[in-house]
Design an enzyme around this catalytic site. Structure first.
Site, PDB file in Angstrom:
ATOM      1  N   ASP A  34      35.178  43.076  31.715  1.00 18.56           N
ATOM      2  CA  ASP A  34      34.719  42.629  32.969  1.00 18.56           C
ATOM      3  C   ASP A  34      33.079  43.015  33.204  1.00 18.56           C
ATOM      4  O   ASP A  34      32.536  43.765  32.444  1.00 18.56           O
ATOM      5  CB  ASP A  34      35.343  43.663  33.976  1.00 18.56           C
ATOM      6  CG  ASP A  34      35.264  43.443  35.651  1.00 18.56           C
ATOM      7  OD1 ASP A  34      36.376  43.018  36.334  1.00 18.56           O
ATOM      8  OD2 ASP A  34      33.829  43.162  36.112  1.00 18.56           O
ATOM      9  N   ILE A  35      32.612  41.914  33.598  1.00 18.18           N
ATOM     10  CA  ILE A  35      31.120  41.838  33.922  1.00 18.18           C
ATOM     11  C   ILE A  35      30.318  42.768  34.671  1.00 18.18           C
ATOM     12  O   ILE A  35      29.171  42.890  34.718  1.00 18.18           O
ATOM     13  CB  ILE A  35      30.881  40.214  34.220  1.00 18.18           C
ATOM     14  CG1 ILE A  35      29.434  39.824  33.527  1.00 18.18           C
ATOM     15  CG2 ILE A  35      30.847  39.988  35.480  1.00 18.18           C
ATOM     16  CD1 ILE A  35      29.332  38.278  33.560  1.00 18.18           C
ATOM     17  N   ASN A  86      45.422  42.655  41.788  1.00 19.93           N
ATOM     18  CA  ASN A  86      45.279  42.318  43.126  1.00 19.93           C
ATOM     19  C   ASN A  86      45.836  40.983  43.442  1.00 19.93           C
ATOM     20  O   ASN A  86      45.499  40.332  42.747  1.00 19.93           O
ATOM     21  CB  ASN A  86      43.815  42.595  43.781  1.00 19.93           C
ATOM     22  CG  ASN A  86      43.129  43.910  43.523  1.00 19.93           C
ATOM     23  OD1 ASN A  86      43.745  44.851  43.440  1.00 19.93           O
ATOM     24  ND2 ASN A  86      41.877  43.966  42.914  1.00 19.93           N
ATOM     25  N   GLN A  93      41.386  40.813  46.205  1.00 21.57           N
ATOM     26  CA  GLN A  93      41.294  39.760  45.085  1.00 21.57           C
ATOM     27  C   GLN A  93      40.062  38.760  45.161  1.00 21.57           C
ATOM     28  O   GLN A  93      40.058  38.097  46.313  1.00 21.57           O
ATOM     29  CB  GLN A  93      42.686  38.923  44.889  1.00 21.57           C
ATOM     30  CG  GLN A  93      42.618  38.094  43.743  1.00 21.57           C
ATOM     31  CD  GLN A  93      43.859  37.191  43.500  1.00 21.57           C
ATOM     32  OE1 GLN A  93      44.631  37.113  44.315  1.00 21.57           O
ATOM     33  NE2 GLN A  93      44.117  36.383  42.464  1.00 21.57           N
ATOM     34  N   GLU A  94      39.207  38.788  44.519  1.00 26.13           N
ATOM     35  CA  GLU A  94      38.050  37.933  44.570  1.00 26.13           C
ATOM     36  C   GLU A  94      38.100  36.492  43.700  1.00 26.13           C
ATOM     37  O   GLU A  94      37.780  35.531  43.968  1.00 26.13           O
ATOM     38  CB  GLU A  94      36.839  38.646  43.963  1.00 26.13           C
ATOM     39  CG  GLU A  94      36.324  39.939  44.626  1.00 26.13           C
ATOM     40  CD  GLU A  94      35.771  39.855  46.260  1.00 26.13           C
ATOM     41  OE1 GLU A  94      35.617  38.369  46.298  1.00 26.13           O
ATOM     42  OE2 GLU A  94      36.110  40.407  46.877  1.00 26.13           O
ATOM     43  N   HIS A  99      44.795  38.521  37.205  1.00 27.17           N
ATOM     44  CA  HIS A  99      44.128  39.398  36.306  1.00 27.17           C
ATOM     45  C   HIS A  99      44.747  40.595  36.441  1.00 27.17           C
ATOM     46  O   HIS A  99      44.651  41.049  37.521  1.00 27.17           O
ATOM     47  CB  HIS A  99      42.728  39.243  36.305  1.00 27.17           C
ATOM     48  CG  HIS A  99      42.121  39.189  37.489  1.00 27.17           C
ATOM     49  ND1 HIS A  99      42.112  38.287  38.500  1.00 27.17           N
ATOM     50  CD2 HIS A  99      41.354  40.164  38.237  1.00 27.17           C
ATOM     51  CE1 HIS A  99      41.448  38.617  39.713  1.00 27.17           C
ATOM     52  NE2 HIS A  99      41.023  39.909  39.517  1.00 27.17           N
ATOM     53  N   HIS A 101      43.452  44.723  35.889  1.00 22.17           N
ATOM     54  CA  HIS A 101      42.504  45.345  35.410  1.00 22.17           C
ATOM     55  C   HIS A 101      43.014  46.438  34.593  1.00 22.17           C
ATOM     56  O   HIS A 101      43.782  47.124  34.782  1.00 22.17           O
ATOM     57  CB  HIS A 101      41.638  45.899  36.714  1.00 22.17           C
ATOM     58  CG  HIS A 101      40.997  44.924  37.283  1.00 22.17           C
ATOM     59  ND1 HIS A 101      39.630  44.640  37.592  1.00 22.17           N
ATOM     60  CD2 HIS A 101      41.452  44.230  38.466  1.00 22.17           C
ATOM     61  CE1 HIS A 101      39.348  43.871  38.383  1.00 22.17           C
ATOM     62  NE2 HIS A 101      40.418  43.523  39.124  1.00 22.17           N
TER      63      HIS A 101
HETATM   64  P1  AMP Z   1      39.533  41.222  41.700  1.00 22.46           P
HETATM   65  O1  AMP Z   1      38.696  41.832  42.970  1.00 22.46           O
HETATM   66  O2  AMP Z   1      40.503  41.896  41.326  1.00 22.46           O
HETATM   67  O3  AMP Z   1      39.557  39.719  41.955  1.00 22.46           O
HETATM   68  O4  AMP Z   1      38.349  41.362  40.471  1.00 22.46           O
HETATM   69  C1  AMP Z   1      37.770  40.142  39.904  1.00 22.46           C
HETATM   70  C2  AMP Z   1      37.069  40.815  38.833  1.00 22.46           C
HETATM   71  O5  AMP Z   1      36.412  39.669  37.776  1.00 22.46           O
HETATM   72  C3  AMP Z   1      35.746  41.680  39.091  1.00 22.46           C
HETATM   73  O6  AMP Z   1      35.902  43.025  38.710  1.00 22.46           O
HETATM   74  C4  AMP Z   1      34.591  40.949  38.641  1.00 22.46           C
HETATM   75  O7  AMP Z   1      33.731  41.871  37.999  1.00 22.46           O
HETATM   76  C5  AMP Z   1      34.964  40.031  37.387  1.00 22.46           C
HETATM   77  N1  AMP Z   1      34.504  38.674  36.935  1.00 22.46           N
HETATM   78  C6  AMP Z   1      34.174  37.881  37.806  1.00 22.46           C
HETATM   79  N2  AMP Z   1      33.231  36.960  36.811  1.00 22.46           N
HETATM   80  C7  AMP Z   1      33.643  37.333  35.689  1.00 22.46           C
HETATM   81  C8  AMP Z   1      32.982  36.981  34.463  1.00 22.46           C
HETATM   82  N3  AMP Z   1      32.366  35.894  34.458  1.00 22.46           N
HETATM   83  N4  AMP Z   1      33.216  37.591  33.356  1.00 22.46           N
HETATM   84  C9  AMP Z   1      33.936  38.968  33.370  1.00 22.46           C
HETATM   85  N5  AMP Z   1      34.309  39.401  34.731  1.00 22.46           N
HETATM   86  C10 AMP Z   1      34.311  38.693  35.724  1.00 22.46           C
END
Ligand code: AMP
Length: 137
Positions: A34-35, A86, A93-94, A99, A101
């Site tokens: 995760d970034i 999420n 969920q963003e 995915h 975690h």
């Molecule tokens: P969620 O809130 O469950 O949708 O989490 C999305 C996750 O994706 C977050 O923890 C972000 O930091 C991660 N994320 C978004 N873009 C990238 C990327 N390009 N590489 C790695 N992780 C990412």
């Protein structure tokens, strides 16, 4: 669906169009760091098919995911960790591509913080609810 896939950041990572720190890969699954980590070793495990929510992903892709999350937990040496997935904006969920975690919880300050707003209920309500859910499965 084609439009969503074209703009999906995780589909771009799968195709190699956006870089990532790749940790593990199978025919159906990809894992990478995760970034914006909540703790050291915070990783994501994703199906290679595009789907927004858990319910959009075929079972054979889902069954490929947890063994990889398990390997990551072992490889990071995390003694305590959370597996989080999420579904939907309201559920935090963003990124609209399923995915999981794997978030090491090395101490109270780092890793996942959880609010756990338990509700009062009773045995009769739980029994009726269990019957209702079972009848729909
Ligand atoms: P969620 O809130 O469950 O949708 O989490 C999305 C996750 O994706 C977050 O923890 C972000 O930091 C991660 N994320 C978004 N873009 C990238 C990327 N390009 N590489 C790695 N992780 C990412």
């Amino acid at each position: 669906m084609a439009n969503k896939m074209a703009s999906c950041i995780f589909c771009k990572i799968i195709k190699g169009e956006i870089p990532c720190f790749r940790l593990a890969e199978t025919e159906k699954t990809l894992a990478f760091l995760d970034i914006n980590p909540l703790s050291q070793g915070h990783a994501l495990v994703i199906p290679k098919v595009h789907g927004e929510k858990l319910t959009d992903i075929p079972d054979d892709h889902l069954t490929d995911i947890l063994p990889i999350a398990k390997k990551l937990a072992l490889a990071t040496g995390a003694h305590e960790y959370n597996i989080l997935q999420n579904n939907g904006r309201g559920a935090h969920q963003e990124v609209g591509h399923v995915h999981f975690h794997m978030i090491p919880k090395p101490n109270p300050q780092e890793g996942l913080g959880i609010s756990w707003p338990q509700q009062k209920t009773d045995m009769d309500k739980l029994k009726a609810l269990a019957e209702e859910i079972k009848s729909k499965m």
